[in-house]
Design a protein around this motif. Sequence first.
Motif, short mmCIF file in Angstrom:
data_model
loop_
_atom_site.label_atom_id
_atom_site.label_comp_id
_atom_site.label_asym_id
_atom_site.label_seq_id
_atom_site.Cartn_x
_atom_site.Cartn_y
_atom_site.Cartn_z
N ARG A 62 14.22 -6.52 -3.78
CA ARG A 62 12.79 -6.66 -4.27
C ARG A 62 12.05 -5.78 -5.28
N LEU A 63 12.51 -4.31 -4.84
CA LEU A 63 12.16 -2.98 -5.09
C LEU A 63 11.98 -3.13 -6.73
N GLY A 64 13.30 -3.64 -7.37
CA GLY A 64 12.79 -3.59 -8.86
C GLY A 64 12.09 -4.55 -9.55
N ALA A 65 11.53 -5.26 -8.59
CA ALA A 65 10.12 -5.97 -8.99
C ALA A 65 9.30 -5.49 -9.50
N PHE A 66 8.87 -4.49 -8.34
CA PHE A 66 7.23 -3.87 -8.31
C PHE A 66 7.70 -2.71 -9.46
N GLN A 67 9.15 -1.75 -10.01
CA GLN A 67 9.31 -0.61 -10.91
C GLN A 67 8.76 -1.57 -12.47
N MET A 68 9.73 -2.48 -12.32
CA MET A 68 8.88 -3.24 -13.52
C MET A 68 7.59 -3.81 -13.96
N THR A 69 7.54 -3.82 -13.40
CA THR A 69 5.90 -4.36 -13.44
C THR A 69 4.60 -3.15 -13.36
N ASN A 70 5.91 -2.13 -13.14
CA ASN A 70 5.00 -0.32 -13.47
C ASN A 70 5.89 0.48 -14.55
N PRO A 71 6.13 -0.06 -15.04
CA PRO A 71 7.21 0.84 -15.63
C PRO A 71 6.84 1.75 -16.14
N GLU A 72 5.54 2.72 -15.96
CA GLU A 72 5.71 4.36 -15.82
C GLU A 72 5.82 4.72 -14.72
N MET A 73 6.29 4.05 -14.22
CA MET A 73 6.07 4.75 -12.58
C MET A 73 7.82 5.00 -12.28
N GLU A 125 4.40 -9.90 -1.20
CA GLU A 125 5.89 -10.19 -1.29
C GLU A 125 6.41 -10.54 0.31
N VAL A 126 5.71 -10.13 1.06
CA VAL A 126 6.18 -10.16 2.02
C VAL A 126 5.02 -11.90 2.60
N ALA A 127 4.10 -11.58 2.54
CA ALA A 127 3.32 -13.24 2.41
C ALA A 127 3.78 -14.19 2.00
N ARG A 128 4.43 -14.17 0.38
CA ARG A 128 4.67 -15.08 -0.02
C ARG A 128 6.10 -15.81 1.06
N GLU A 155 -3.34 8.88 5.95
CA GLU A 155 -4.67 8.37 6.55
C GLU A 155 -5.16 8.81 5.03
N HIS A 156 -4.92 10.31 4.67
CA HIS A 156 -6.21 10.73 3.05
C HIS A 156 -5.13 10.46 2.27
N ARG A 157 -4.18 9.62 2.54
CA ARG A 157 -3.82 8.95 0.84
C ARG A 157 -3.92 7.62 0.76
N ARG A 158 -4.65 7.26 1.53
CA ARG A 158 -5.16 5.82 1.09
C ARG A 158 -5.42 4.60 -0.96
N LEU A 159 -6.50 5.97 -0.69
CA LEU A 159 -6.88 5.82 -1.89
C LEU A 159 -6.00 6.23 -2.87
N VAL A 160 -4.89 7.18 -2.94
CA VAL A 160 -4.10 7.01 -4.35
C VAL A 160 -3.53 5.59 -4.57
N PRO A 161 -4.11 5.39 -6.33
CA PRO A 161 -3.41 4.69 -7.33
C PRO A 161 -2.19 3.90 -6.91
N LYS A 162 -0.93 4.63 -7.14
CA LYS A 162 -0.12 4.47 -6.90
C LYS A 162 0.61 3.54 -5.85
N ILE A 163 -0.27 4.16 -4.42
CA ILE A 163 -0.30 3.71 -2.92
C ILE A 163 -0.78 2.82 -3.16
N ARG A 164 -2.16 2.29 -3.18
CA ARG A 164 -2.52 1.34 -3.55
C ARG A 164 -2.24 0.47 -4.38
N ARG A 165 -1.58 0.41 -5.29
CA ARG A 165 -0.99 -0.85 -6.43
C ARG A 165 0.44 -1.44 -5.45
N PHE A 166 0.93 -0.18 -4.66
CA PHE A 166 2.28 -0.26 -3.96
C PHE A 166 1.91 -1.38 -2.48
#
Length: 310
Positions: free
Chosen positions: A110-121, A290-293, A272-283
């Motif tokens: 499934r990890l490829g699906a995340f990368q496809m929705t975040n192509p800049e990363m 994905e897990v809930a589904r 703990e200090h990185r909880r608001l980093v955008p890429k971590i929040r998006r992931f």
Amino acid sequence: MRHIPSLPAVRVFEAAARHENFTKAAAELGMTQAAVSYQIRLLEERLGVALFRREKKKVVLTDAGRRTAGETSRAFDVLDAAFSALRAEDEGTLTVTTSYTFANTWFAWRLGAFQMTNPEMAVRMLTDDAIVDFAGSEVDVGVRTGQGDWPGLTSELLFRVDFTPMCSPEFLERHGGSLKPKELLDIPLIGPEDPWWAHWLREAGIDVAERPPRPGVRLGYQAHEGFAAMAGQGMAMLTPFFWRNDIAEGRLVRPFGQVSSRGWGYWLVYAEHRRLVPKIRRFREWLMAEVARDLKQLAASAPPPDQGMS
């Protein structure tokens, strides 16, 4: 050795000089006007030079202050560019660490699906059952199994680890098409040394005596054991969440409705200090969804609890 004045004071001076207004500088920096004035006074005392002239209801840069302001602003531009490059580099790559089982039975699919929705990363997965030191590595997030108590890390439960016997349809057919729990003591098991077997059997009402490990296939990882079960090599003790698609597509069957657990779970973890980093929040948002589904789909397809137990 550099003889640089207090950096907080220099930062205040740069903002005040750019605006030529202490009130506007205070608003930009999230300070009071009095605090700005105090920092400027400290800086002037340290340098022995007046940087501003105080006039009625305003401040004006002195000649010395104006000369210093230009150089200071250029220095802050260089610093901003340097740290911006670091931020851009950090945002450009997401490094995820996880266990061998989670990676091979669920995550890698499934990890490829995340990368496809975040192509800049760019997304990098590190697979290792050893616990990674977040403080001394480039890892951004991890998926760990345990009780969720890792000091210095934020832990968010993804799902509880449960388990039940599974096998291929052909294997079940070779053993009569249905089984009772006590019959598991006499058929080939995959990973018979796994303590999950004794735990599950006791919860099924079978008195499991202490005895030397039974002969059988020992593969070490649930990922290997599931594939061996699909190949008809025996009955494996597996976590339904990981094998949902194989169950749905008929490569594995669950002869019993009983599912056991020992209280562990899979957790998303990050510093703990990185909880608001955008890429971590998006992931985090993507992984939780994905897990809930998959959990919802698994619950809809689960066999009745009493199946195979009579």
